[in-house]
Design an enzyme around this catalytic site. Structure first.
Site, PDB file in Angstrom:
ATOM      1  N   ARG A   1      11.341  -2.105  11.693  1.00 36.93           N
ATOM      2  CA  ARG A   1       9.713  -1.362  12.344  1.00 36.93           C
ATOM      3  C   ARG A   1       9.921  -2.609  12.779  1.00 36.93           C
ATOM      4  NH1 ARG A   1       5.127   0.003   8.197  1.00 36.93           N
ATOM      5  NH2 ARG A   1       3.826  -1.283  10.104  1.00 36.93           N
TER       6      ARG A   1
ATOM      7  N   ARG B   1      -0.995  -8.993  13.163  1.00 41.51           N
ATOM      8  CA  ARG B   1      -1.283  -8.188  12.247  1.00 41.51           C
ATOM      9  C   ARG B   1      -1.951  -8.756  10.903  1.00 41.51           C
ATOM     10  NH1 ARG B   1       3.930  -4.865  10.403  1.00 41.51           N
ATOM     11  NH2 ARG B   1       2.444  -4.105   9.393  1.00 41.51           N
TER      12      ARG B   1
ATOM     13  N   ARG C   1      11.451  -6.581   4.707  1.00 44.31           N
ATOM     14  CA  ARG C   1      11.011  -5.384   5.249  1.00 44.31           C
ATOM     15  C   ARG C   1      12.190  -4.313   5.936  1.00 44.31           C
ATOM     16  NH1 ARG C   1       5.487  -2.452   4.820  1.00 44.31           N
ATOM     17  NH2 ARG C   1       5.238  -3.141   7.458  1.00 44.31           N
TER      18      ARG C   1
ATOM     19  N   LYS D   1       1.030  -1.239   0.437  1.00 49.44           N
ATOM     20  CA  LYS D   1       0.161  -0.157   0.350  1.00 49.44           C
ATOM     21  C   LYS D   1       0.755   1.531  -0.217  1.00 49.44           C
ATOM     22  CE  LYS D   1      -2.396  -0.579   3.902  1.00 49.44           C
ATOM     23  NZ  LYS D   1      -1.758  -2.184   4.063  1.00 49.44           N
TER      24      LYS D   1
ATOM     25  N   ARG E   1      -9.280   1.193   8.523  1.00 54.83           N
ATOM     26  CA  ARG E   1      -9.022  -0.430   9.326  1.00 54.83           C
ATOM     27  C   ARG E   1     -10.240  -1.219   9.942  1.00 54.83           C
ATOM     28  NH1 ARG E   1      -3.215   0.164   8.554  1.00 54.83           N
ATOM     29  NH2 ARG E   1      -2.325  -1.394   9.496  1.00 54.83           N
TER      30      ARG E   1
HETATM   31  P1  AMP Z   1       0.785   0.264   9.108  1.00 59.28           P
HETATM   32  O1  AMP Z   1       1.844   1.348   8.995  1.00 59.28           O
HETATM   33  O2  AMP Z   1      -0.484   1.063   7.991  1.00 59.28           O
HETATM   34  O3  AMP Z   1       1.115  -0.808   9.277  1.00 59.28           O
HETATM   35  O4  AMP Z   1       0.265   0.211  10.551  1.00 59.28           O
HETATM   36  C1  AMP Z   1       1.112  -0.057  11.426  1.00 59.28           C
HETATM   37  C2  AMP Z   1       0.418  -0.015  13.345  1.00 59.28           C
HETATM   38  O5  AMP Z   1      -0.249   1.491  13.037  1.00 59.28           O
HETATM   39  C3  AMP Z   1      -1.247  -0.585  12.728  1.00 59.28           C
HETATM   40  O6  AMP Z   1      -0.060  -2.463  13.277  1.00 59.28           O
HETATM   41  C4  AMP Z   1      -1.774  -0.386  13.633  1.00 59.28           C
HETATM   42  O7  AMP Z   1      -1.731  -0.382  15.468  1.00 59.28           O
HETATM   43  C5  AMP Z   1      -1.772   1.722  14.180  1.00 59.28           C
HETATM   44  N1  AMP Z   1      -2.412   2.404  12.700  1.00 59.28           N
HETATM   45  C6  AMP Z   1      -2.348   2.401  11.763  1.00 59.28           C
HETATM   46  N2  AMP Z   1      -3.136   2.732  10.414  1.00 59.28           N
HETATM   47  C7  AMP Z   1      -4.307   2.508  11.830  1.00 59.28           C
HETATM   48  C8  AMP Z   1      -5.810   2.272  12.101  1.00 59.28           C
HETATM   49  N3  AMP Z   1      -6.710   2.791  11.256  1.00 59.28           N
HETATM   50  N4  AMP Z   1      -6.388   2.017  12.849  1.00 59.28           N
HETATM   51  C9  AMP Z   1      -6.135   1.493  14.010  1.00 59.28           C
HETATM   52  N5  AMP Z   1      -4.524   1.365  14.294  1.00 59.28           N
HETATM   53  C10 AMP Z   1      -4.039   1.504  12.908  1.00 59.28           C
END
Ligand code: AMP
Length: 211
Positions: free
Chosen positions: A159, A170, A127, A13, A88
């Site tokens: 990360r 996740r 990654r 994404k 999400r």
């Molecule tokens: P990402 O970089 O999109 O994989 O997001 C990393 C982490 O941020 C996720 O595993 C969640 O803990 C948190 N996070 C990001 N976006 C959301 C969202 N829309 N709702 C809830 N938690 C989020």
């Protein structure tokens, strides 16, 4: 143009979002990136969010919704936006619809990038992120194969939530809480499904050809 990019963690994404926003000159809104900045800056939101993020759990809906409501009214979103990592959950999706309607706006299209679980796991474990330019890249197997960012030479890091046990959680969270959004947007007639396998350029081409 107002777009949402859906897909499991590791579906690409973030990478695809960058390519799409540069083509349409719209804002890239990545909730993950925003939250990581909040954590880095030790803000109240960052401190709360980190408790969930480090375990691969979703940050509570009310915190995310408040954060988004502040962002979509910003000038940088005037020309449109692409949501990356939001919504999400179904609650977030419904609240987002209400929020946009309140501003006389709506979503134009929702792109779902699909990638099988074996590939997702492989992509996430290899990654790395550049501490300097924030680009992501893959070390493709060996831990030592790439130590520096291929774009700027900055130092790469992994990360915290890209460790295997957190990744598995996740992916489960994605299946349970985020996957239902595919049906939600299909029923609204907004969904576009794109195969996320192949090179970055191939996937970008597939996405752009549908928009
Ligand atoms: P990402 O970089 O999109 O994989 O997001 C990393 C982490 O941020 C996720 O595993 C969640 O803990 C948190 N996070 C990001 N976006 C959301 C969202 N829309 N709702 C809830 N938690 C989020």
């Amino acid at each position: 143009m107002r777009l949402i990019l859906l897909g499991a963690p590791g579906a690409g994404k973030g990478t695809q979002a960058k390519n799409i926003v540069s083509k349409y000159d719209i804002a890239h809104i990545s909730t993950g990136d925003i939250l990581r900045d909040e954590v880095k800056n030790n803000t109240d939101l960052g401190i709360k969010a980190n408790e969930y993020m480090k375990e691969g759990k979703l940050v509570p809906d009310e915190l995310i919704i408040k954060m988004i409501s502040n962002i979509i009214v910003k000038d940088s979103s005037k020309n449109g936006f692409l949501m990356d990592g939001f919504p999400r959950t179904l609650v977030q999706a419904e609240k987002f619809d209400e929020m946009l309607a309140g501003h006389g706006l709506s979503i134009n299209k929702v792109v779902n990038i699909s990638v099988d679980n074996v590939r997702l796991l492989k992509r996430l474990t290899s990654r790395r992120v550049c501490s300097s330019c924030n680009n992501t890249c893959s070390i493709n197997g060996s831990e030592d194969s790439i130590m520096q960012c291929p774009s700027c030479g900055g130092e790469l890091y992994r990360r915290k939530d890209d460790r295997e046990e957190v990744i598995r959680h996740r992916l489960e969270v994605y299946q349970q809480q985020t996957r239902p959004l595919i049906e939600y947007y299909r029923e609204k007639g907004l969904l576009i499904e794109v195969d996320g396998s192949g090179s970055e350029a191939e996937v970008t081409e597939r996405i752009l050809s549908t928009l």
